[in-house]
Design a protein around this motif. Structure first.
Motif, short mmCIF file in Angstrom:
data_model
loop_
_atom_site.label_atom_id
_atom_site.label_comp_id
_atom_site.label_asym_id
_atom_site.label_seq_id
_atom_site.Cartn_x
_atom_site.Cartn_y
_atom_site.Cartn_z
N HIS A 167 43.13 39.45 54.76
CA HIS A 167 41.66 39.41 54.85
C HIS A 167 40.97 40.29 53.80
O HIS A 167 39.86 40.77 54.04
CB HIS A 167 41.17 39.80 56.25
CG HIS A 167 41.75 38.96 57.33
ND1 HIS A 167 41.43 37.63 57.48
CD2 HIS A 167 42.66 39.26 58.30
CE1 HIS A 167 42.09 37.14 58.52
NE2 HIS A 167 42.86 38.11 59.01
N LEU A 168 41.58 40.50 52.66
CA LEU A 168 40.94 41.31 51.62
C LEU A 168 40.85 40.53 50.30
O LEU A 168 40.80 41.11 49.23
CB LEU A 168 41.72 42.62 51.42
CG LEU A 168 41.01 43.75 50.67
CD1 LEU A 168 39.72 44.14 51.36
CD2 LEU A 168 41.91 44.95 50.52
N LEU A 206 34.05 38.99 50.81
CA LEU A 206 34.04 40.43 51.04
C LEU A 206 32.63 40.97 51.26
O LEU A 206 32.49 42.12 51.69
CB LEU A 206 34.70 41.14 49.86
CG LEU A 206 36.17 40.77 49.61
CD1 LEU A 206 36.66 41.42 48.34
CD2 LEU A 206 37.03 41.15 50.79
N LYS A 221 30.33 40.20 53.44
CA LYS A 221 29.94 40.42 54.83
C LYS A 221 30.79 41.47 55.54
O LYS A 221 30.49 41.83 56.66
CB LYS A 221 30.00 39.11 55.62
CG LYS A 221 31.38 38.52 55.77
CD LYS A 221 31.39 37.33 56.71
CE LYS A 221 30.77 36.12 56.07
NZ LYS A 221 30.95 34.90 56.87
N LYS A 222 31.84 41.96 54.89
CA LYS A 222 32.71 42.96 55.50
C LYS A 222 32.22 44.36 55.14
O LYS A 222 31.85 44.62 54.00
CB LYS A 222 34.15 42.76 55.04
CG LYS A 222 34.72 41.44 55.53
CD LYS A 222 36.06 41.11 54.94
CE LYS A 222 36.47 39.71 55.34
NZ LYS A 222 37.54 39.17 54.53
N LYS A 223 32.25 45.25 56.12
CA LYS A 223 31.81 46.62 55.90
C LYS A 223 32.78 47.35 54.98
O LYS A 223 33.96 47.03 54.91
CB LYS A 223 31.74 47.36 57.24
CG LYS A 223 30.87 46.69 58.27
CD LYS A 223 29.42 46.88 57.96
CE LYS A 223 28.55 46.36 59.08
NZ LYS A 223 27.46 45.53 58.57
N SER A 224 32.25 48.34 54.28
CA SER A 224 33.07 49.12 53.35
C SER A 224 34.24 49.78 54.06
O SER A 224 35.36 49.84 53.53
CB SER A 224 32.22 50.18 52.66
OG SER A 224 31.20 49.58 51.92
N ARG A 259 35.81 48.75 56.71
CA ARG A 259 36.82 47.74 57.03
C ARG A 259 37.65 47.38 55.81
O ARG A 259 38.88 47.28 55.87
CB ARG A 259 36.12 46.50 57.59
CG ARG A 259 37.05 45.39 57.98
CD ARG A 259 36.29 44.25 58.60
NE ARG A 259 37.12 43.07 58.74
CZ ARG A 259 36.65 41.85 59.00
NH1 ARG A 259 35.36 41.66 59.16
NH2 ARG A 259 37.46 40.83 59.10
N LYS A 260 36.99 47.21 54.66
CA LYS A 260 37.71 46.87 53.43
C LYS A 260 38.62 48.01 53.00
O LYS A 260 39.74 47.79 52.51
CB LYS A 260 36.72 46.52 52.32
CG LYS A 260 35.99 45.21 52.56
CD LYS A 260 35.13 44.82 51.40
CE LYS A 260 33.81 45.56 51.43
NZ LYS A 260 32.84 45.02 50.45
N LEU A 291 41.67 47.93 55.21
CA LEU A 291 42.53 46.79 54.89
C LEU A 291 43.35 47.02 53.62
O LEU A 291 44.35 46.34 53.40
CB LEU A 291 41.69 45.52 54.75
CG LEU A 291 41.13 44.94 56.04
CD1 LEU A 291 40.17 43.82 55.73
CD2 LEU A 291 42.23 44.48 56.95
#
Length: 65
Positions: free
Chosen positions: A28-29, A33, A35-38, A40-41, A44
């Protein structure tokens, strides 16, 4: 007895650790990207150990590692 073949897909995804386990990257990386919070990234991006339930199959795919 012929040599065993390494699963090349698994060889690109798993690495042996110093203590004999296996490490893996997280999914998922790759895209979507924005919409994904910093946080979370960032999480990951870390590597994890392969789960105990999956170690047997990883060992079978990587006979010489």
């Amino acid at each position: 007895m012929p040599k065993m073949k390494t699963n090349r897909g698994a060889a690109k995804r798993f690495r042996r650790t110093g203590k004999g386990g296996y490490k893996r990257a997280q999914s998922h990386l790759n895209h979507i990207l924005t919409k994904k919070k910093s946080k979370r990234k960032r999480k990951l991006g870390l590597t994890l150990q392969v789960a105990n339930a999956d170690v047997k199959s990883v060992k079978r795919m990587l006979p010489y590692s």
